[in-house]
Design a protein around this motif. Structure first.
Motif, PDB file in Angstrom:
ATOM      1  N   PRO A 162       0.817  -1.232   0.000  1.00  0.00           N
ATOM      2  CA  PRO A 162       0.000   0.000   0.000  1.00  0.00           C
ATOM      3  C   PRO A 162       0.845   1.273   0.000  1.00  0.00           C
ATOM      4  CG  PRO A 162      -0.858  -1.602   1.579  1.00  0.00           C
ATOM      5  CD  PRO A 162       0.456  -2.128   1.118  1.00  0.00           C
ATOM      6  N   LEU A 163       1.997   1.242   0.679  1.00  0.00           N
ATOM      7  CA  LEU A 163       2.860   2.420   0.678  1.00  0.00           C
ATOM      8  C   LEU A 163       3.458   2.654  -0.706  1.00  0.00           C
ATOM      9  CD1 LEU A 163       4.756   1.964   4.069  1.00  0.00           C
ATOM     10  CD2 LEU A 163       2.808   3.424   3.575  1.00  0.00           C
ATOM     11  N   GLU A 164       3.843   1.570  -1.392  1.00  0.00           N
ATOM     12  CA  GLU A 164       4.363   1.713  -2.748  1.00  0.00           C
ATOM     13  C   GLU A 164       3.300   2.270  -3.685  1.00  0.00           C
ATOM     14  OE1 GLU A 164       5.706  -2.206  -3.668  1.00  0.00           O
ATOM     15  OE2 GLU A 164       7.765  -1.803  -2.988  1.00  0.00           O
ATOM     16  N   MET A 165       2.071   1.811  -3.494  1.00  0.00           N
ATOM     17  CA  MET A 165       0.970   2.321  -4.309  1.00  0.00           C
ATOM     18  C   MET A 165       0.769   3.809  -4.053  1.00  0.00           C
ATOM     19  SD  MET A 165      -2.993   1.079  -4.305  1.00  0.00           S
ATOM     20  CE  MET A 165      -2.506  -0.577  -4.790  1.00  0.00           C
ATOM     21  N   LEU A 166       0.848   4.204  -2.792  1.00  0.00           N
ATOM     22  CA  LEU A 166       0.701   5.619  -2.449  1.00  0.00           C
ATOM     23  C   LEU A 166       1.827   6.439  -3.055  1.00  0.00           C
ATOM     24  CD1 LEU A 166      -0.724   7.845  -0.839  1.00  0.00           C
ATOM     25  CD2 LEU A 166       0.644   7.193   1.143  1.00  0.00           C
ATOM     26  N   GLU A 167       3.055   5.923  -2.972  1.00  0.00           N
ATOM     27  CA  GLU A 167       4.198   6.642  -3.539  1.00  0.00           C
ATOM     28  C   GLU A 167       4.062   6.779  -5.054  1.00  0.00           C
ATOM     29  OE1 GLU A 167       9.098   6.332  -3.509  1.00  0.00           O
ATOM     30  OE2 GLU A 167       7.866   4.552  -3.193  1.00  0.00           O
ATOM     31  N   ALA A 168       3.660   5.677  -5.714  1.00  0.00           N
ATOM     32  CA  ALA A 168       3.503   5.726  -7.169  1.00  0.00           C
ATOM     33  C   ALA A 168       2.406   6.695  -7.573  1.00  0.00           C
ATOM     34  CB  ALA A 168       3.196   4.325  -7.703  1.00  0.00           C
ATOM     35  N   ALA A 169       1.306   6.694  -6.814  1.00  0.00           N
ATOM     36  CA  ALA A 169       0.200   7.595  -7.151  1.00  0.00           C
ATOM     37  C   ALA A 169       0.604   9.051  -6.977  1.00  0.00           C
ATOM     38  CB  ALA A 169      -1.013   7.272  -6.281  1.00  0.00           C
ATOM     39  N   VAL A 170       1.329   9.344  -5.900  1.00  0.00           N
ATOM     40  CA  VAL A 170       1.743  10.726  -5.657  1.00  0.00           C
ATOM     41  C   VAL A 170       2.740  11.180  -6.712  1.00  0.00           C
ATOM     42  CG1 VAL A 170       2.960  12.226  -4.040  1.00  0.00           C
ATOM     43  CG2 VAL A 170       1.272  10.602  -3.191  1.00  0.00           C
ATOM     44  N   SER A 171       3.647  10.264  -7.121  1.00  0.00           N
ATOM     45  CA  SER A 171       4.644  10.642  -8.131  1.00  0.00           C
ATOM     46  C   SER A 171       4.019  10.910  -9.497  1.00  0.00           C
ATOM     47  CB  SER A 171       5.692   9.530  -8.263  1.00  0.00           C
ATOM     48  OG  SER A 171       5.105   8.340  -8.767  1.00  0.00           O
ATOM     49  N   LYS A 172       2.790  10.434  -9.720  1.00  0.00           N
ATOM     50  CA  LYS A 172       2.129  10.638 -11.002  1.00  0.00           C
ATOM     51  C   LYS A 172       1.183  11.840 -11.009  1.00  0.00           C
ATOM     52  CE  LYS A 172       2.233   5.736 -12.308  1.00  0.00           C
ATOM     53  NZ  LYS A 172       1.420   4.533 -12.598  1.00  0.00           N
ATOM     54  N   ILE A 173       1.248  12.644  -9.947  1.00  0.00           N
ATOM     55  CA  ILE A 173       0.400  13.836  -9.915  1.00  0.00           C
ATOM     56  C   ILE A 173       0.828  14.772 -11.034  1.00  0.00           C
ATOM     57  CG2 ILE A 173      -0.237  15.863  -8.576  1.00  0.00           C
ATOM     58  CD1 ILE A 173       0.041  14.229  -6.076  1.00  0.00           C
ATOM     59  N   GLY A 174      -0.106  15.154 -11.864  1.00  0.00           N
ATOM     60  CA  GLY A 174       0.207  16.023 -12.994  1.00  0.00           C
ATOM     61  C   GLY A 174       0.318  17.472 -12.586  1.00  0.00           C
ATOM     62  N   SER A 175       0.622  18.293 -13.568  1.00  0.00           N
ATOM     63  CA  SER A 175       0.746  19.723 -13.297  1.00  0.00           C
ATOM     64  C   SER A 175      -0.581  20.344 -12.872  1.00  0.00           C
ATOM     65  CB  SER A 175       1.267  20.443 -14.540  1.00  0.00           C
ATOM     66  OG  SER A 175       0.383  20.229 -15.643  1.00  0.00           O
ATOM     67  N   ASP A 176      -1.687  19.653 -13.184  1.00  0.00           N
ATOM     68  CA  ASP A 176      -2.998  20.160 -12.774  1.00  0.00           C
ATOM     69  C   ASP A 176      -3.378  19.728 -11.367  1.00  0.00           C
ATOM     70  OD1 ASP A 176      -3.237  17.494 -13.288  1.00  0.00           O
ATOM     71  OD2 ASP A 176      -4.979  17.667 -14.627  1.00  0.00           O
ATOM     72  N   GLY A 177      -2.479  19.002 -10.693  1.00  0.00           N
ATOM     73  CA  GLY A 177      -2.735  18.577  -9.324  1.00  0.00           C
ATOM     74  C   GLY A 177      -3.611  17.354  -9.198  1.00  0.00           C
ATOM     75  N   ALA A 188      -7.151  -6.982   0.698  1.00  0.00           N
ATOM     76  CA  ALA A 188      -8.127  -6.034   1.250  1.00  0.00           C
ATOM     77  C   ALA A 188      -7.461  -4.699   1.590  1.00  0.00           C
ATOM     78  CB  ALA A 188      -8.782  -6.632   2.502  1.00  0.00           C
ATOM     79  N   GLU A 189      -6.230  -4.757   2.148  1.00  0.00           N
ATOM     80  CA  GLU A 189      -5.538  -3.517   2.501  1.00  0.00           C
ATOM     81  C   GLU A 189      -5.195  -2.710   1.252  1.00  0.00           C
ATOM     82  OE1 GLU A 189      -4.750  -6.472   3.519  1.00  0.00           O
ATOM     83  OE2 GLU A 189      -5.252  -6.437   5.667  1.00  0.00           O
ATOM     84  N   VAL A 190      -4.721  -3.416   0.199  1.00  0.00           N
ATOM     85  CA  VAL A 190      -4.356  -2.735  -1.047  1.00  0.00           C
ATOM     86  C   VAL A 190      -5.600  -2.122  -1.689  1.00  0.00           C
ATOM     87  CG1 VAL A 190      -3.410  -3.066  -3.363  1.00  0.00           C
ATOM     88  CG2 VAL A 190      -2.341  -4.189  -1.415  1.00  0.00           C
ATOM     89  N   LYS A 191      -6.701  -2.866  -1.696  1.00  0.00           N
ATOM     90  CA  LYS A 191      -7.943  -2.329  -2.255  1.00  0.00           C
ATOM     91  C   LYS A 191      -8.412  -1.099  -1.490  1.00  0.00           C
ATOM     92  CE  LYS A 191      -9.793  -6.680  -4.112  1.00  0.00           C
ATOM     93  NZ  LYS A 191     -10.874  -7.683  -3.993  1.00  0.00           N
ATOM     94  N   ALA A 192      -8.296  -1.168  -0.152  1.00  0.00           N
ATOM     95  CA  ALA A 192      -8.722  -0.021   0.654  1.00  0.00           C
ATOM     96  C   ALA A 192      -7.860   1.201   0.358  1.00  0.00           C
ATOM     97  CB  ALA A 192      -8.651  -0.379   2.142  1.00  0.00           C
TER      98      ALA A 192
END
Length: 413
Positions: A162-177, A188-192
């Motif tokens: 889940p932390l890796e997923m969070l890191e990957a998602a944050v790193s893909k934030i575009g210029s529009d936020g 279940a934890e990853v889905k949550a």
């Protein structure tokens, strides 16, 4: 993330190896001394009784008894010696018995004086450790470490997913936020975690769209009362010019706000752009409009961006330098696979405590406000929005000899 992964793996390996190591040490400590004397001494007494009753006849080899003129050497174990003598006496044998330690190796030897004055010598049962016990122990520990490492690596990967997923998602934030959508699959934890990220992205998108609609609506709605005020100002005799000047400034602010929103919403198609040619074209356009713009050294370089948006951003930066900096010089160089565009001006620069706020919407330095220069303070904000959208960066820095340096950097296509 890698540091957390290593720490978790190390913690799990140390925990598993530590627990198994303590259990192994406990087993060895229990088994290392051999069977308790309550089990071995009665067995020795029984064997010696058989020997005494078989004499003077032959003694079977299965009894493993040796005869000597004197008892075996070594330190006498008084407690076990007393126990053996007591058992022999209770069995009706008036024999003298001695249990002593082997002088050169682990284990004990029982010596019993027979009626013919000879001594019957027999080894006391002892659980010997396996040969090359240290090699066996090293192999045992190695297997534990290997297994613990494999298990730790697997479960650490599961724990930090889940932390890796969070890191990957944050790193893909575009210029529009905006956050990219995350697939809601896995445990279940990853889905949550994925569901929470997607909800956050949806709320951010709604908030951004609401903000942009608010700014656009405000800018649009301002035009109607400003138009009515302009018509009324035409009939004023006193301070007519001041009224029209203020209305022009309000009109520029509304237009700039609408353009800023449009830049966030409308995005040009990304394509290879000849940056050197674009800089020359913009410089010629600015010079034709009366701006003091000069060109320094320009390297031939291509980048990937939206042509219309990038042209608007560079035009804003050059106009800002030529207007507030009195005159500007443009250079373009390629350094470490990066295109570096620098715009130098001869103006007063920006106070160091305000330079970080220069890209904020509607920001203007006080000396600039005192000049009769048209603008709403959104040129740099719009330029920054466009440049960062295409993966570039723009920074401001006061020059040592005076003036401001605006630096734009892009990856070379």
């Amino acid at each position: 993330m890698n540091s957390l992964r290593r720490r978790l793996i190390l913690l799990l390996v140390i925990s598993i190896v530590g627990v198994v190591g303590l259990a192994t040490a406990a087993v060895l400590s229990v088994r290392g001394g051999g069977p308790p004397p309550e089990l071995t001494v009665p067995w020795v007494a029984q064997q010696m009784e058989l020997v005494a009753r078989l004499l003077p006849g032959p003694i079977p080899d299965v009894l493993r008894v040796q005869f000597a003129e004197r008892p075996a050497g070594g330190k006498v174990d008084r407690a076990e010696t007393a126990m053996l003598n007591d058992i022999l006496h209770r069995r009706g044998l008036d024999l003298l018995a001695i249990i002593s330690a082997k002088p050169d190796q682990p284990g004990q030897i029982a010596s019993v004086q027979l009626p013919d004055s000879r001594w019957a010598i027999m080894e006391v049962p002892h659980l010997k450790p396996p040969r090359r016990e240290w090699l066996v122990l090293a192999g045992w520990i190695s297997l534990i470490v290997a297994g613990a490492t494999a298990v730790s690596v697997y479960f650490t990967a599961v724990l930090i997913r889940p932390l890796e997923m969070l890191e990957a998602a944050v790193s893909k934030i575009g210029s529009d936020g905006m956050l990219a959508a995350v697939p809601e699959v896995g445990s279940a934890e990853v889905k949550a975690t994925a569901h929470a990220l997607n909800q956050l992205s949806s709320r951010l998108k709604t908030s951004m769209e609401s903000r942009m609609r608010l700014v656009a609506a405000a800018g649009h709605d301002l035009r109607t009362p400003m138009t009515r005020m302009r018509l009324r100002a035409e009939f004023l005799d006193e301070e007519r010019d001041k009224w029209l000047h203020d209305l022009d400034e309000l009109d520029r602010i509304a237009d700039s706000a609408i353009r800023l929103v449009r830049e966030e919403v409308n995005q040009d198609a990304v394509e290879p752009i000849d940056l050197e040619k674009m800089v020359r074209d913009i410089s010629a356009e600015m010079a034709s409009l009366g701006h003091a713009v000069s060109i320094g050294h320009l390297d031939k370089v291509s980048i990937r961006a939206g042509a219309l948006g990038l042209r608007r951003a560079l035009r804003n930066l050059i106009v800002n330098a030529a207007t507030h900096g009195k005159a500007c010089t443009i250079t373009l160089a390629v350094t470490n696979r990066r295109a570096v565009l620098t715009i130098f001006d001869n103006g007063p620069g920006i106070p160091s405590d305000l330079i970080n706020k220069a890209f904020e919407p509607f920001f203007r330095v006080d000396p600039g406000r005192q000049q009769s220069i048209p603008g709403a303070g959104l040129g740099l904000a719009i330029a920054k929005e466009i440049i960062e959208r295409y993966g570039g960066t723009v920074t401001l820095e006061n020059r040592t000899g005076g003036g401001l340096a605006q630096t734009v950097m892009f990856e070379v296509a």
